[in-house]
Design an enzyme around this catalytic site. Structure first.
Site, PDB file in Angstrom:
ATOM      1  CB  SER A 134      -0.481   4.085  -3.819  1.00 41.59           C
ATOM      2  OG  SER A 134      -1.101   3.733  -5.031  1.00 41.59           O
ATOM      3  CD  GLU A 185      -8.583   9.989   9.438  1.00 40.31           C
ATOM      4  OE1 GLU A 185      -7.677  10.786   9.621  1.00 40.31           O
ATOM      5  OE2 GLU A 185      -8.739   8.959  10.089  1.00 40.31           O
ATOM      6  CB  CYS A 210      -6.773   1.314   0.123  1.00 44.80           C
ATOM      7  SG  CYS A 210      -5.853   1.215  -1.394  1.00 44.80           S
ATOM      8  CG  HIS A 218      -3.612  -6.310  -1.394  1.00 38.42           C
ATOM      9  ND1 HIS A 218      -2.374  -5.893  -0.974  1.00 38.42           N
ATOM     10  CD2 HIS A 218      -4.257  -5.206  -1.828  1.00 38.42           C
ATOM     11  CE1 HIS A 218      -2.281  -4.573  -1.153  1.00 38.42           C
ATOM     12  NE2 HIS A 218      -3.399  -4.144  -1.670  1.00 38.42           N
ATOM     13  CB  CYS A 240      -7.172  -2.332  -1.965  1.00 37.84           C
ATOM     14  SG  CYS A 240      -7.533  -1.481  -3.506  1.00 37.84           S
ATOM     15  CB  CYS A 259      -5.232  -4.019  -5.515  1.00 35.67           C
ATOM     16  SG  CYS A 259      -5.202  -2.271  -5.846  1.00 35.67           S
ATOM     17  NE  ARG A 274      -4.058   1.757  -8.821  1.00 35.09           N
ATOM     18  CZ  ARG A 274      -4.883   0.777  -9.176  1.00 35.09           C
ATOM     19  NH1 ARG A 274      -4.565  -0.471  -8.936  1.00 35.09           N
ATOM     20  NH2 ARG A 274      -6.023   1.050  -9.761  1.00 35.09           N
ATOM     21  CB  CYS A 286      -4.989   2.699  -6.055  1.00 32.56           C
ATOM     22  SG  CYS A 286      -6.310   1.667  -5.425  1.00 32.56           S
TER      23      CYS A 286
END
Lengths: 179, 576
Positions: free
Chosen positions: B506, B14, B553, B69, B62, B65, B483, B550
């Site tokens: 996102s 998933e 992640c 973060h 992520c 990024c 982003r 993005c």
């Protein structure tokens, strides 16, 4: 020859972190007769390109989705994976295979092997490994070491931190240790 | 009869982004749904920890990024403790984050988005001499010298392409929708763009190196701590600042001589789509604000990207941003909850309800119920878009001097009205305009840093008394990530984290419908788009890619997509 060994994965999702722990374990417990850059790549995304471009040989330690028992280990040369990246089908997967695809268009690119292990649990938010992956961990590490040997790089064991201690350190990082 | 297009059928892992679009008899999209996994559960990891250490784990959310973060987490704690960092630390953080911007934006445009506009197979038909003319033409529109205008270089790229095609391998280009009628560049324009694609691949390494100069350990930066930065030696050493500047100057030449001209070229060739607003979507934009330009402390200083909200494409009004008005709703997300919550009180209790109907082996999203792992952020009870376009629109509407100058220049050079911003083309152009702004101001920042250090100010860290400030505190780190608006919220009690939430850009853009059944930014942006060939959802990808999604992640597994790989299995029964 410039060689890199990169552990990839998200340590926050249980078995997803196995590649990161393996790269750390190798730097703690092995030394080599030639230079090998061992990198905790974490969730590297497209910054992986730089390694494909700048090294002659790149070994990636990661989890891999193959219908097989958790803990099964595969050593995948890049040619086995090229063509799998489906830029057009997904909205974005800035990942290991996609970066391989992009870099394969360059005149010079590292020889890449992905040593992959089939995970058991990559959805629990927990910094740890399942017992199945812990059991297969040394075989996973050994395959990376053997891959280096195939490139003429010999290893010597040294005594360093064990897996449980490495996981504990990743689970409890401290700014103080960095200062 | 309406028809369903599914982009990204569910894989066994998933994750990743999935778009379901419904088209009518005229191949026009009349409905759209966005579903994805998103990093979740960071609060579970961080609760009970020393707040000063949170950044080291938050960066693991992520890989693209990482640094942003890391910085947000540290700034949330600094805000809670009311610590103002020294000037050197502020500039260094701006430079690290600025390097991330230029790197991200260039890689996004060329390697993750260009093939939505560029038909690579057509480049084979190009006349190399005419390609030189084309290079001069678009560089002139930008008011710049072309990065490359050498017929032999174009011929070499063409040869390389031919060789690849002959070998039957096109690498990253193997699966494009080549020949689709919605590709509009000439063969020469395609060759020019492909040439830049390859050059950008080499050059992006320089931007990665820039990040590492002040970021310390690569790829995971570790030079930022609560109170300041630790890269004292890099700041004190003029050679390090000079190296940073050299790399920046060269990368900036590429931005001005290749990236911007290419965006003018695409903007002109796809002007019809820009003018009719294809991909515009919500037309409501949110900017938290970002890149502090002075040292007056949190959320008081002047900013490179001013904060604000523009609603319904009305450039004459800007609503002031109020952090208290951010909330997250989970009506259509796989979580428990009955009303929108502010991130300070946010909860993340999964409640997976699966998919809806299954037809011909394809399971469809249960769009009436829950259908995404992404929560739906709401600002003051409105759905909004975040990102470079939001920053340019809000800055422009606010009459910010710098942003207005660059946006106006772009529109004037391209001979385009301001309304083209509200489109997929506009979103892509806004990112390029922002990249130019960033490359220019980073030059100013490197000089400002060198000057400040030369004046004798070597301070990089502000002292604070942890025990007294961490008894009962809460704070947020709000910034503009490449982003879009990124926020980390932290509550601290007796020196430990009590609650923690991160709302990533996102989330705002890729979110599903909300409790009022209003669409998220991706969903809204697809409505009304005409698809040339439903079996080739090029237009959907073009618009979704324009947001620079993005959301991979969470899961970083190598997906072999069912390919038989048994021969590569390692026999471990006799392992040493």
């Amino acid at each position: 020859m410039k060689t890199a060994l990169i552990g990839i994965g998200n340590i926050l999702f249980k078995d997803e972190g196995v590649g990161v722990y393996a790269s750390k374990y190798i730097s703690e417990n092995f030394c080599f007769d030639k230079e090998v850059d061992i990198i905790d790549g974490g969730t590297l995304g497209f910054k992986l390109m730089r390694y494909y471009q700048e090294y002659d040989k790149v070994i990636i330690l990661d989890t891999v989705s193959i219908e097989d028992k958790p803990g099964s280990i595969y050593n995948l040369p890049s040619k086995a994976l090229l063509g799998l990246g489906s830029y057009r089908k997904t909205a974005h997967e800035v990942e290991v295979v996609e970066m391989l695809e992009i870099c394969s268009f360059l005149e010079k690119m590292a020889k890449v092997n992905i040593i992959g292990i089939v995970p058991k649990d990559i959805t629990s938010v927990e910094i740890d490994l399942t017992k199945e992956i812990k059991r297969a961990f040394l075989a996973f590490v050994n395959e990376a070491v053997r891959e280096l040997e195939r490139e003429g790089i010999n290893s010597f064991q040294k005594s360093g931190k064990d897996l449980d201690m490495i996981i504990r350190e990743y689970a409890n990082p401290s700014m103080e240790a960095l200062l | 009869m309406s028809k369903h297009i599914v982009v990204d059928p569910i894989t066994r892992i998933e994750g990743h982004l999935r778009i379901e679009a419904v088209i009518d008899d005229n191949n026009t999209i009349v409905d759209a749904y966005s579903s994805s996994t998103m990093f979740r559960g960071i609060e579970e990891i961080l609760k009970g920890r020393d707040p000063r250490d949170c950044g080291l784990l938050a960066m693991r959310i992520c890989g693209v990024c990482t640094g942003t973060h890391y910085q947000r987490s540290i700034e949330a704690v600094e805000h809670a403790f009311n610590v103002t960092i020294p000037k050197n630390a502020r500039i260094v953080r701006n430079l690290i984050q600025g390097s991330l911007y230029v790197h991200d934006h260039v890689v996004h445009f060329y390697h993750l988005h260009a093939l939505d506009w560029v038909d690579i197979t057509k480049a084979l038909e190009a006349d190399v001499q005419k390609t030189v003319d084309e290079a001069f033409k678009w560089a002139k529109v930008a008011g710049e010298t072309p990065w490359v205008a050498d017929a032999s270089k174009f011929a070499a790229v063409q040869e390389r392409l031919k060789k690849f095609v002959k070998q039957g391998r096109l690498g990253p280009f193997a699966k494009g929708y080549w020949g689709n009628p919605h590709y509009k560049l000439t063969p020469e324009q395609n060759l020019l763009a492909v040439t830049h694609y390859l050059q950008a691949l080499d050059l992006q390494r320089d931007a990665a190196k820039m990040m590492a100069i002040f970021g310390g350990k690569n790829p995971h930066p570790q030079s930022i701590v609560v109170g300041g930065v630790t890269c004292v030696q890099d700041i004190e050493n003029p050679a390090r600042i000079a190296l940073f500047k050299d790399l920046l100057v060269n990368f900036r030449r590429f931005i001005k001589g290749a990236y911007l001209p290419d965006v003018y070229m695409a903007g002109t060739m796809y002007a019809d789509e820009a003018l009719d607003g294809t991909g515009g979507g919500l037309k409501s934009y949110l900017v938290y604000g970002g890149f502090r330009l002075d040292d007056t402390g949190f959320y008081k200083s002047s900013l490179l990207f001013p904060s604000g909200v523009v609603l319904n494409g009305d450039l004459s009004k800007v609503v002031e941003f109020d952090p208290a008005k951010v909330a997250e709703d989970v009506t259509h997300s796989w979580y428990e909850g009955d009303k929108p919550l502010h991130p300070f009180d946010g909860k993340t209790v999964p409640k997976y309800t699966g998919f809806g109907k299954k037809e011909n082996g394809i399971a469809y999203l249960d769009t009436k119920g829950k259908y995404s792992w992404i929560k739906s952020p709401i600002y003051d009870d409105k759905r909004v878009e975040v990102g470079p376009l939001a920053r340019m629109v809000v800055g422009f509407a606010k009459k910010d001097k710098r942003i207005t100058e660059y946006v106006t220049k772009f529109l004037k050079n391209g001979n385009l009205p301001a309304k083209v911003l509200f489109s997929t083309v506009g979103r892509t152009a806004a990112r390029a305009i922002e990249t130019e702004i960033m490359a220019d101001i980073m030059l100013e920042w490197t000089d400002e840093l060198a000057k400040n250090v030369a004046s004798g100010d070597l301070s990089t860290w502000t002292e604070f008394d942890f025990d007294s400030v961490s008894k009962d505190a809460k704070g947020y780190g709000l910034e503009e990530a490449p982003r879009g608006a990124l926020g980390h919220w932290v509550k601290i009690k007796n020196g430990k984290v009590e609650n923690y939430q991160a709302v990533v850009p996102s989330t705002w853009n890729a979110a599903p419908r909300d409790y009022k059944n209003r669409m998220g930014a991706y969903e809204a942006s697809l409505i009304g788009t005409k698809v040339a060939k439903p079996e080739e959802p090029l237009e959907i990808l073009r618009t979704i890619h324009s947001f620079d999604p993005c959301i991979a992640c969470a899961v970083h597994i190598v997906d072999t997509k069912g390919k038989s790989l048994g021969e590569f299995k390692v026999n471990t029964s006799c392992s040493i």
